[in-house]
Design an enzyme around this catalytic site. Sequence first.
Site, PDB file in Angstrom:
ATOM      1  N   ASP A   1       0.879  -1.160   0.000  1.00  0.00           N
ATOM      2  CA  ASP A   1       0.000   0.000   0.000  1.00  0.00           C
ATOM      3  C   ASP A   1       0.925   1.220   0.000  1.00  0.00           C
ATOM      4  OD1 ASP A   1      -2.319   1.662   0.488  1.00  0.00           O
ATOM      5  OD2 ASP A   1      -1.627   1.786   2.574  1.00  0.00           O
TER       6      ASP A   1
ATOM      7  N   ASP B   1       0.046   5.040   0.820  1.00  0.00           N
ATOM      8  CA  ASP B   1      -0.143   5.996   1.916  1.00  0.00           C
ATOM      9  C   ASP B   1      -0.178   5.303   3.266  1.00  0.00           C
ATOM     10  OD1 ASP B   1      -0.356   8.784   1.652  1.00  0.00           O
ATOM     11  OD2 ASP B   1      -2.057   8.507   0.293  1.00  0.00           O
TER      12      ASP B   1
HETATM   13  C1  BG6 Z   1      -5.619   6.554  -0.364  1.00  0.00           C
HETATM   14  C2  BG6 Z   1      -5.683   7.525   0.815  1.00  0.00           C
HETATM   15  O1  BG6 Z   1      -4.290   6.166  -0.563  1.00  0.00           O
HETATM   16  O2  BG6 Z   1      -6.091   7.189  -1.545  1.00  0.00           O
HETATM   17  C3  BG6 Z   1      -7.090   8.097   0.936  1.00  0.00           C
HETATM   18  O3  BG6 Z   1      -5.344   6.841   2.004  1.00  0.00           O
HETATM   19  C4  BG6 Z   1      -7.513   8.732  -0.378  1.00  0.00           C
HETATM   20  O4  BG6 Z   1      -7.129   9.042   1.976  1.00  0.00           O
HETATM   21  C5  BG6 Z   1      -7.424   7.682  -1.484  1.00  0.00           C
HETATM   22  O5  BG6 Z   1      -8.852   9.233  -0.291  1.00  0.00           O
HETATM   23  C6  BG6 Z   1      -7.822   8.241  -2.847  1.00  0.00           C
HETATM   24  O6  BG6 Z   1      -6.872   9.189  -3.242  1.00  0.00           O
HETATM   25  P1  BG6 Z   1      -6.956  10.067  -4.555  1.00  0.00           P
HETATM   26  O7  BG6 Z   1      -5.526  10.535  -4.717  1.00  0.00           O
HETATM   27  O8  BG6 Z   1      -7.379   9.187  -5.685  1.00  0.00           O
HETATM   28  O9  BG6 Z   1      -7.918  11.165  -4.302  1.00  0.00           O
HETATM   29 MG    MG Z   2      -2.734   3.108   3.649  1.00  0.00          MG
END
Ligand code: BG6
Ligand code: MG
Length: 210
Positions: A8, A10
């Site tokens: 993963d 984030d």
């Molecule tokens: C995840 C984050 O990695 O991506 C979430 O933890 C986020 O908080 C999700 O909402 C979607 O991200 P993005 O960049 O497509 O808006």
């Molecule tokens: Mg995560």
Amino acid sequence: MIQAIIFDLDGVLLSTDELHYAAWKTVADELGIPFDRQVNNRLRGVSRMASLEIILEHGGVVLSPEEKEAVATRKNDRYRASLMTLTSEIVAPEVRETLTALKQRGLKLAVGSSSKNTKLILERADLASYFDAVSDGTNITRSKPDPEVFLKAAAFLGLSPSVCAVVEDAVAGIDAANGGGFLSIGIGDAAGYSRTDRPIRALSELLQMV
Ligand code: BG6
Ligand code: MG
């Protein structure tokens, strides 16, 4: 025998929590919705639209589908602008050292993230070159806890889930990994989750498992 590790993004390789927080906060302020870090924490690992639904429900605000699209776009524009300030320093040395050592041992490495901004983040953080495959929000139709993002990552690597491990910090990600037939490795919040196969406290502990 584990042949590949799917990470993963984030909360595992780096954290953009504060950048998401700042972008959602501006949008929530515009809508008059109270927003704090506690609500922000509920958005980890959740898709952009599902995040907006949580914020709207929290504020008791109802929007049309068109208005939701407009708000989500505004949030993403702010978020992407803030990603331009991101540099390789956002990645801890321990993360780079672990990825390098895993590659040296012959493991395939991939990213499995809900974010549609994954490729931009990997470029900005100077992480792209470590990975053999990237599966992200742009190639899935169902978010975690559905296993789709990890199943696609395994397919991109040409491997069966049974020889891949997934490293996650979110409960929904562990459920996705387990549902897809992967070995689930939990860090951060996910290390304390009862369904996590292997809890770790630091990414470098992966080197003792493979
Ligand atoms: C995840 C984050 O990695 O991506 C979430 O933890 C986020 O908080 C999700 O909402 C979607 O991200 P993005 O960049 O497509 O808006
Ligand atoms: Mg995560």
